[in-house]
Design a protein around this motif. Structure first.
Motif, PDB file in Angstrom:
ATOM      1  N   LEU A  23      35.655  41.960  40.324  1.00 28.63           N
ATOM      2  CA  LEU A  23      36.929  42.602  40.011  1.00 28.63           C
ATOM      3  C   LEU A  23      36.631  43.911  39.281  1.00 28.63           C
ATOM      4  O   LEU A  23      35.809  43.948  38.367  1.00 28.63           O
ATOM      5  N   ASN A  30      41.424  44.320  34.580  1.00 30.39           N
ATOM      6  CA  ASN A  30      41.330  43.613  35.873  1.00 30.39           C
ATOM      7  C   ASN A  30      42.629  42.909  36.250  1.00 30.39           C
ATOM      8  O   ASN A  30      42.613  41.872  36.940  1.00 30.39           O
ATOM      9  N   ILE A  32      45.903  41.915  38.210  1.00 32.39           N
ATOM     10  CA  ILE A  32      46.054  41.757  39.665  1.00 32.39           C
ATOM     11  C   ILE A  32      47.225  42.603  40.150  1.00 32.39           C
ATOM     12  O   ILE A  32      48.385  42.346  39.823  1.00 32.39           O
ATOM     13  N   LEU A  36      44.079  45.126  44.213  1.00 32.82           N
ATOM     14  CA  LEU A  36      43.112  44.069  43.904  1.00 32.82           C
ATOM     15  C   LEU A  36      43.327  42.864  44.813  1.00 32.82           C
ATOM     16  O   LEU A  36      42.365  42.251  45.287  1.00 32.82           O
ATOM     17  N   THR A  37      44.597  42.521  45.068  1.00 29.63           N
ATOM     18  CA  THR A  37      44.886  41.421  45.992  1.00 29.63           C
ATOM     19  C   THR A  37      44.283  41.680  47.363  1.00 29.63           C
ATOM     20  O   THR A  37      43.646  40.797  47.966  1.00 29.63           O
ATOM     21  N   CYS A  66      39.836  38.593  33.829  1.00 25.25           N
ATOM     22  CA  CYS A  66      41.079  39.048  34.453  1.00 25.25           C
ATOM     23  C   CYS A  66      42.231  38.669  33.543  1.00 25.25           C
ATOM     24  O   CYS A  66      42.354  37.516  33.138  1.00 25.25           O
ATOM     25  N   ALA A  69      48.423  38.823  36.317  1.00 26.97           N
ATOM     26  CA  ALA A  69      49.161  39.730  37.192  1.00 26.97           C
ATOM     27  C   ALA A  69      49.544  41.000  36.438  1.00 26.97           C
ATOM     28  O   ALA A  69      49.837  40.975  35.242  1.00 26.97           O
ATOM     29  N   PRO A  75      51.752  41.873  41.506  1.00 25.18           N
ATOM     30  CA  PRO A  75      50.472  41.462  42.091  1.00 25.18           C
ATOM     31  C   PRO A  75      50.318  41.764  43.579  1.00 25.18           C
ATOM     32  O   PRO A  75      49.283  41.444  44.162  1.00 25.18           O
ATOM     33  N   ALA A  85      46.978  36.799  45.333  1.00 22.14           N
ATOM     34  CA  ALA A  85      45.678  37.375  44.960  1.00 22.14           C
ATOM     35  C   ALA A  85      44.618  37.175  46.047  1.00 22.14           C
ATOM     36  O   ALA A  85      43.431  37.361  45.787  1.00 22.14           O
ATOM     37  N   GLY A 108      44.620  35.342  36.026  1.00 19.87           N
ATOM     38  CA  GLY A 108      43.158  35.340  35.942  1.00 19.87           C
ATOM     39  C   GLY A 108      42.604  33.947  35.787  1.00 19.87           C
ATOM     40  O   GLY A 108      41.582  33.591  36.392  1.00 19.87           O
ATOM     41  N   LEU A 111      42.841  32.251  39.103  1.00 18.87           N
ATOM     42  CA  LEU A 111      41.711  32.560  39.986  1.00 18.87           C
ATOM     43  C   LEU A 111      40.548  31.616  39.705  1.00 18.87           C
ATOM     44  O   LEU A 111      39.909  31.107  40.629  1.00 18.87           O
TER      45      LEU A 111
END
Length: 256
Positions: A23, A30, A32, A36-37, A66, A69, A75, A85, A108, A111
């Motif tokens: 990321l 970082n 989202i 990034l998605t 991260c 969002a 996001p 994501a 984050g 994820l």
């Protein structure tokens, strides 16, 4: 990471049979966003589709994995193969390891919950601050956290918005390797190399069956989570929570 990837929100690097996915929005912790998605989706599509890649490592920055969002930009739209994501509802057969330094909050943390193994620095912190903004963890956190953590711990995190430090997360069995600051990536890459030393088809079959046992069919859970978020987004409290965040003040809740 390769020099040509410096401007991208997500960087990739092949290390033998492992794909490193980094990321890369350090100025935004970082967070989202749509870029990034899209970058995560493309990187994970590569991992899924390239027969020469057998494992992945997902990593963030040295201080923040991260922060969730992006509240300013959003996001981005869920992707066809990965969902939110580009990862959270992806059907995967290749192991993915999270290498976490610093904060993994909200999206984050979700994820990390979407990965299969977790290597965390002692600086790592996991949390769901959504409730402090009038929201909920809609990237799978509301139903995955109670499966992967003791239910009471997950509920405490979801209801209070307070965080879980890496040392306690390791004691609870969520973190596979607890390491000194700055070493999460190196240890995760070594763990990936160990996995890649085994028969890839056997590893994929084992992962598929284990993930099915852990997560089952999540269709109903996703539907219920999205419906709950839609109800919250129609509330005054969400607007107040987001405004308070940007104005750096305590929110004034009304329950409406």
């Amino acid at each position: 990471m390769t020099e040509s990837d410096n401007a991208l929100a997500v960087q990739t690097l092949r290390v033998e049979r492992t794909l490193v996915i980094g990321l890369n929005r350090p100025d935004k912790r970082n967070a989202i966003n749509a870029e990034l998605t899209q970058g995560l989706d493309e990187a994970l599509n590569l991992l899924d589709d390239d027969d020469d890649l057998w494992c992945g490592v997902l990593t963030g920055g040295p201080a923040v994995f991260c922060a969730g969002a992006d509240l300013a930009e959003g996001p981005g739209e869920p992707t066809d193969r990965g969902g939110y994501a580009g990862l959270t509802s992806r059907e995967r057969t290749k192991p993915l390891i999270a290498a976490v330094e610093g904060y993994a909050l909200g999206g984050g943390f979700e994820l990390v919950l979407s990965c299969d193994l977790v290597v965390a620095s002692r600086t790592a912190t996991f949390g769901f601050p959504e409730v402090k903004r009038g929201l909920l963890a809609d990237f799978g956190g509301v139903f995955r956290a109670p499966r992967l953590l003791p239910p009471n711990v997950a509920l405490e995190m979801l209801l209070t918005g307070e965080s879980l430090d890496a040392e306690r997360a390791e004691r609870l069995g969520f973190v596979n390797r607890l390491v000194e600051p700055g070493l999460a990536f190196d240890i995760a890459l070594g763990l990936a190399a160990t996995i890649c030393g085994n028969a890839p088809l056997a590893a994929r079959e084992a992962l598929t069956l284990a993930r099915r046992e852990i997560h089952g069919d999540e269709a109903a859970a996703w539907e219920a989570s999205h419906a709950a978020l839609a109800r919250l987004l129609a509330s005054n409290d969400v607007a107040e929570g987001v405004a308070a965040f940007f104005e750096r003040r305590e929110p004034r809740w009304t329950g409406r």
